[in-house]
Design a protein around this motif. Structure first.
Motif, PDB file in Angstrom:
ATOM      1  N   GLY A 133       0.361 -15.906   7.379  1.00  0.00           N
ATOM      2  CA  GLY A 133       0.654 -14.985   8.471  1.00  0.00           C
ATOM      3  C   GLY A 133      -0.434 -15.043   9.527  1.00  0.00           C
ATOM      4  O   GLY A 133      -0.815 -16.127   9.994  1.00  0.00           O
ATOM      5  N   ASP A 134      -0.946 -13.880   9.888  1.00  0.00           N
ATOM      6  CA  ASP A 134      -2.016 -13.798  10.888  1.00  0.00           C
ATOM      7  C   ASP A 134      -3.403 -13.899  10.259  1.00  0.00           C
ATOM      8  O   ASP A 134      -4.403 -13.846  10.966  1.00  0.00           O
ATOM      9  CB  ASP A 134      -1.914 -12.481  11.665  1.00  0.00           C
ATOM     10  CG  ASP A 134      -0.665 -12.404  12.517  1.00  0.00           C
ATOM     11  OD1 ASP A 134      -0.245 -13.455  13.036  1.00  0.00           O
ATOM     12  OD2 ASP A 134      -0.109 -11.295  12.645  1.00  0.00           O
ATOM     13  N   LEU A 166     -10.891  -7.334   1.154  1.00  0.00           N
ATOM     14  CA  LEU A 166     -10.117  -7.485  -0.071  1.00  0.00           C
ATOM     15  C   LEU A 166      -9.436  -6.165  -0.400  1.00  0.00           C
ATOM     16  O   LEU A 166     -10.041  -5.094  -0.268  1.00  0.00           O
ATOM     17  CB  LEU A 166     -11.019  -7.904  -1.229  1.00  0.00           C
ATOM     18  CG  LEU A 166     -11.530  -9.338  -1.213  1.00  0.00           C
ATOM     19  CD1 LEU A 166     -12.528  -9.549  -2.340  1.00  0.00           C
ATOM     20  CD2 LEU A 166     -10.388 -10.324  -1.340  1.00  0.00           C
ATOM     21  N   GLN A 167      -8.189  -6.242  -0.794  1.00  0.00           N
ATOM     22  CA  GLN A 167      -7.450  -5.025  -1.117  1.00  0.00           C
ATOM     23  C   GLN A 167      -8.104  -4.339  -2.308  1.00  0.00           C
ATOM     24  O   GLN A 167      -8.335  -4.945  -3.358  1.00  0.00           O
ATOM     25  CB  GLN A 167      -5.994  -5.363  -1.435  1.00  0.00           C
ATOM     26  CG  GLN A 167      -5.087  -4.156  -1.499  1.00  0.00           C
ATOM     27  CD  GLN A 167      -3.651  -4.552  -1.749  1.00  0.00           C
ATOM     28  OE1 GLN A 167      -3.323  -5.048  -2.808  1.00  0.00           O
ATOM     29  NE2 GLN A 167      -2.786  -4.336  -0.766  1.00  0.00           N
ATOM     30  N   ALA A 223      -5.988 -13.687  -4.664  1.00  0.00           N
ATOM     31  CA  ALA A 223      -6.581 -12.500  -4.044  1.00  0.00           C
ATOM     32  C   ALA A 223      -5.690 -12.005  -2.912  1.00  0.00           C
ATOM     33  O   ALA A 223      -4.904 -12.759  -2.336  1.00  0.00           O
ATOM     34  CB  ALA A 223      -7.982 -12.806  -3.515  1.00  0.00           C
ATOM     35  N   VAL A 224      -5.812 -10.726  -2.609  1.00  0.00           N
ATOM     36  CA  VAL A 224      -5.029 -10.095  -1.546  1.00  0.00           C
ATOM     37  C   VAL A 224      -5.991  -9.557  -0.496  1.00  0.00           C
ATOM     38  O   VAL A 224      -6.885  -8.764  -0.810  1.00  0.00           O
ATOM     39  CB  VAL A 224      -4.150  -8.949  -2.098  1.00  0.00           C
ATOM     40  CG1 VAL A 224      -3.395  -8.276  -0.961  1.00  0.00           C
ATOM     41  CG2 VAL A 224      -3.185  -9.479  -3.149  1.00  0.00           C
ATOM     42  N   LYS A 236       0.382   1.872   6.997  1.00  0.00           N
ATOM     43  CA  LYS A 236      -0.159   1.162   5.846  1.00  0.00           C
ATOM     44  C   LYS A 236      -0.620  -0.224   6.270  1.00  0.00           C
ATOM     45  O   LYS A 236       0.134  -0.970   6.882  1.00  0.00           O
ATOM     46  CB  LYS A 236       0.899   1.043   4.755  1.00  0.00           C
ATOM     47  CG  LYS A 236       0.378   0.442   3.471  1.00  0.00           C
ATOM     48  CD  LYS A 236       1.462   0.398   2.410  1.00  0.00           C
ATOM     49  CE  LYS A 236       0.943  -0.204   1.119  1.00  0.00           C
ATOM     50  NZ  LYS A 236       2.006  -0.243   0.076  1.00  0.00           N
ATOM     51  N   PRO A 237      -1.880  -0.588   5.949  1.00  0.00           N
ATOM     52  CA  PRO A 237      -2.379  -1.903   6.356  1.00  0.00           C
ATOM     53  C   PRO A 237      -1.547  -3.029   5.748  1.00  0.00           C
ATOM     54  O   PRO A 237      -1.125  -2.959   4.595  1.00  0.00           O
ATOM     55  CB  PRO A 237      -3.814  -1.917   5.807  1.00  0.00           C
ATOM     56  CG  PRO A 237      -4.161  -0.485   5.604  1.00  0.00           C
ATOM     57  CD  PRO A 237      -2.890   0.206   5.248  1.00  0.00           C
ATOM     58  N   LYS A 238      -1.316  -4.050   6.533  1.00  0.00           N
ATOM     59  CA  LYS A 238      -0.549  -5.196   6.065  1.00  0.00           C
ATOM     60  C   LYS A 238      -1.405  -6.032   5.115  1.00  0.00           C
ATOM     61  O   LYS A 238      -2.566  -6.292   5.380  1.00  0.00           O
ATOM     62  CB  LYS A 238      -0.118  -6.047   7.256  1.00  0.00           C
ATOM     63  CG  LYS A 238       0.698  -7.278   6.891  1.00  0.00           C
ATOM     64  CD  LYS A 238       1.021  -8.085   8.130  1.00  0.00           C
ATOM     65  CE  LYS A 238       1.759  -9.364   7.763  1.00  0.00           C
ATOM     66  NZ  LYS A 238       2.045 -10.202   8.960  1.00  0.00           N
ATOM     67  N   ALA A 239      -0.790  -6.441   4.016  1.00  0.00           N
ATOM     68  CA  ALA A 239      -1.511  -7.213   3.005  1.00  0.00           C
ATOM     69  C   ALA A 239      -0.905  -8.608   2.879  1.00  0.00           C
ATOM     70  O   ALA A 239       0.299  -8.793   3.034  1.00  0.00           O
ATOM     71  CB  ALA A 239      -1.471  -6.505   1.656  1.00  0.00           C
ATOM     72  N   GLU A 240      -1.762  -9.602   2.595  1.00  0.00           N
ATOM     73  CA  GLU A 240      -1.316 -10.981   2.414  1.00  0.00           C
ATOM     74  C   GLU A 240      -1.904 -11.531   1.118  1.00  0.00           C
ATOM     75  O   GLU A 240      -3.109 -11.409   0.862  1.00  0.00           O
ATOM     76  CB  GLU A 240      -1.754 -11.864   3.588  1.00  0.00           C
ATOM     77  CG  GLU A 240      -1.065 -11.547   4.911  1.00  0.00           C
ATOM     78  CD  GLU A 240       0.370 -12.063   4.958  1.00  0.00           C
ATOM     79  OE1 GLU A 240       0.779 -12.745   4.000  1.00  0.00           O
ATOM     80  OE2 GLU A 240       1.067 -11.769   5.941  1.00  0.00           O
ATOM     81  N   GLN A 241      -1.030 -12.125   0.298  1.00  0.00           N
ATOM     82  CA  GLN A 241      -1.435 -12.732  -0.963  1.00  0.00           C
ATOM     83  C   GLN A 241      -1.849 -14.180  -0.724  1.00  0.00           C
ATOM     84  O   GLN A 241      -1.133 -14.946  -0.089  1.00  0.00           O
ATOM     85  CB  GLN A 241      -0.285 -12.692  -1.962  1.00  0.00           C
ATOM     86  CG  GLN A 241      -0.519 -13.469  -3.236  1.00  0.00           C
ATOM     87  CD  GLN A 241      -1.366 -12.712  -4.229  1.00  0.00           C
ATOM     88  OE1 GLN A 241      -1.247 -11.495  -4.339  1.00  0.00           O
ATOM     89  NE2 GLN A 241      -2.202 -13.407  -4.970  1.00  0.00           N
ATOM     90  N   PHE A 242      -3.018 -14.559  -1.234  1.00  0.00           N
ATOM     91  CA  PHE A 242      -3.513 -15.932  -1.128  1.00  0.00           C
ATOM     92  C   PHE A 242      -3.680 -16.516  -2.531  1.00  0.00           C
ATOM     93  O   PHE A 242      -4.238 -15.865  -3.422  1.00  0.00           O
ATOM     94  CB  PHE A 242      -4.865 -15.985  -0.412  1.00  0.00           C
ATOM     95  CG  PHE A 242      -4.783 -15.846   1.081  1.00  0.00           C
ATOM     96  CD1 PHE A 242      -4.916 -16.953   1.898  1.00  0.00           C
ATOM     97  CD2 PHE A 242      -4.576 -14.609   1.673  1.00  0.00           C
ATOM     98  CE1 PHE A 242      -4.848 -16.842   3.277  1.00  0.00           C
ATOM     99  CE2 PHE A 242      -4.512 -14.481   3.040  1.00  0.00           C
ATOM    100  CZ  PHE A 242      -4.645 -15.604   3.854  1.00  0.00           C
TER     101      PHE A 242
END
Length: 478
Positions: A133-134, A166-167, A223-224, A236-242
């Protein structure tokens, strides 16, 4: 004759391998190759024939294996007769990113340990970038020994002006080739110190394993990352899984491991703990403690710190010397605790000291204390060290906040108290506290003047459940 020599030579190598099962094949093969090279060099300068060359080779191999087995230590060994010797620092080693010293400080032990790791080929740059994503995450570098992995990374947010972190409710994991989590666990990461308008941040994360042999060379970091929450925002903050594949490139010194049985019993008033074992690797130092409670009281915590000092440091300054080995993690079980400290395996300092300040016991029952809240005096207490430290009377809201203090000695005190959520008035009637006790902020009652005095409160946990030395106990372990 040459064929006979090589056959006998291979047979002896195989026997040596079988006799040293605890050493990895890779380490043995390395020792054998070095022995052959040295034997061949000697053979070129001597003319004593086959048997001299053959015996020389076997002697060199035997010495090499002896050094690996005894002087160098075996992964998993419980006793170490001699401290292992590291290889000489490589002449050209990569510099760790400058943001490490900006986060921790130039003289912080984490920075010093990473610099030593780079000098001994335990740290290596990575420079791999992953985009989702971004969000863009770059693994800048890594360091790994037999029990710890350190990952340096830079995270960039192109979708907003807020940085990434990190989430917090999803801990990073390391996965094996089968996609299952490894036995190692996430220890900590540095929280971003970025300004609100800074979209690029650089941080450090650490993973720890209980023992050697649990870290494969190929693994995956799961990690997210998410945008730092905006203050006062309900979005809610946008989260991205890596899922980031990683390959470890540990040098020979990554296997260094020093184990020392301490076997030291320490008495603190009526309680005992046992210092069992010290384990050191290039990136970590562990201290294992066994609880030995007496009188039915369960030990739940100990306060232990470590100093690595030079021989020139006097005893009076040792406790504050550079504040080096600060603990990173503490694992507590019913049997005891294991402390993880940032290690300085290659440090020039010679003395290693453990400093024990005290231990905490699990309360076996609540402690009552009776207070007249009008005269602000303690009427009855089973622990004379408890004092009324402060009180804040708010007549407008008819609320009284009371602070208690526990004096370990005549000159030292603490304000850690946890209270039951109800109290008893002078006629034995139960009432609720207006505000539950959180441990440090006192406890609050409303309209306290309306209750028959005095009032009896119950202490769930406080400093009286601790045992402390009048002065910190120092124990030299090296």
């Amino acid at each position: 004759m040459a064929d006979q020599e090589e056959l006998l030579f291979k047979q002896q190598v195989q026997e040596a391998k079988q006799a040293a099962r605890r050493i990895s094949d890779e380490a043995i093969d390395l020792a054998v190759r070095r022995g052959m090279q040295q034997a061949n060099r000697k053979k070129a300068h001597r003319s004593t024939g086959f048997w001299y060359s053959y015996k020389s080779r076997l002697k060199i191999i035997a010495i090499a294996l002896l050094v690996l087995c005894i002087g160098g230590g075996i992964w998993g060994t419980q006793h170490l007769l001699k401290q292992q010797l590291a290889t000489k620092p490589v002449q050209r080693h990569p510099e760790i990113p400058t943001y490490v010293s900006q986060i921790f400080g130039e003289l912080d032990n984490f920075t010093l340990a990473l610099r030593a790791a780079a000098a001994h080929d335990i740290y290596w740059p990575v420079g791999q970038t992953f985009i989702s994503g971004d969000y863009k995450v770059t693994i800048d570098g890594m360091a790994a020994d037999s029990q710890r992995i350190i990952i340096l990374y830079t995270a960039e947010n192109k979708g907003s002006k807020f940085p990434l972190q990190l989430q917090s409710n999803t801990k990073p994991k390391l996965l094996g080739s089968d996609g299952k989590p490894l036995n190692g666990s996430f220890t900590w990461d540095t929280r971003s110190k970025a300004r609100p308008d800074q979209t690029v941040v650089s941080n450090v994360m650490v993973f720890d394993f209980e023992g050697p042999g649990q870290i494969p060379d190929a693994l995956t970091l799961s990690a997210v990352w998410q945008t730092q929450a905006r203050q006062g925002s309900s979005v809610k903050p946008k989260a991205e899984q890596f899922s980031i594949p990683l390959t470890l490139k540990r040098g020979p010194d990554a296997a260094l491991r020093e184990v020392k049985d301490l076997n030291r019993d320490v008495a603190i008033e009526d309680q005992h703990i046992e210092l069992r074992r010290l384990t050191r690797t290039p990136l970590r130092t562990d201290v294992e403690i066994r609880f030995k409670p007496t009188g039915g009281r369960e030990i739940v915590d100990t306060d232990l710190f470590m100093n690595l000092v030079s021989n020139k440091v006097s005893r009076s300054t040792r406790l504050t010397y550079d504040d080096l080995l600060k603990y990173d993690r503490r694992i507590t079980t019913k049997q005891g605790q294991t402390y993880y400290f940032t290690s300085s395996f290659f440090s020039e300092h010679k003395e290693l000291w453990l400093n024990i300040f005290g231990l905490t016991l699990k309360p076996d029952k609540n402690t009552p204390i009776t207070i007249n809240t009008i005269t602000k005096t303690i009427v009855k207490s089973s622990d004379e060290r408890i004092k009324l430290d402060n009180y804040i009377d708010n007549p407008t809201h008819h609320r009284l906040r009371i602070y208690l203090n526990y004096h370990f000695t005549e000159t030292s005190g603490g304000t850690y108290f946890r209270m039951a959520n109800s109290f008893t008035d002078g006629k034995g009637q139960r009432h609720k506290l207006a505000e539950p006790s959180t441990g440090l902020n006192g406890f609050v009652i409303s309209n306290h003047k309306q209750y028959p005095q005095p009032l009896t409160f119950e202490i769930i946990d406080y400093g009286g459940h601790s045992r402390a030395f009048p002065e910190p106990l120092e124990i030299q372990v090296r």
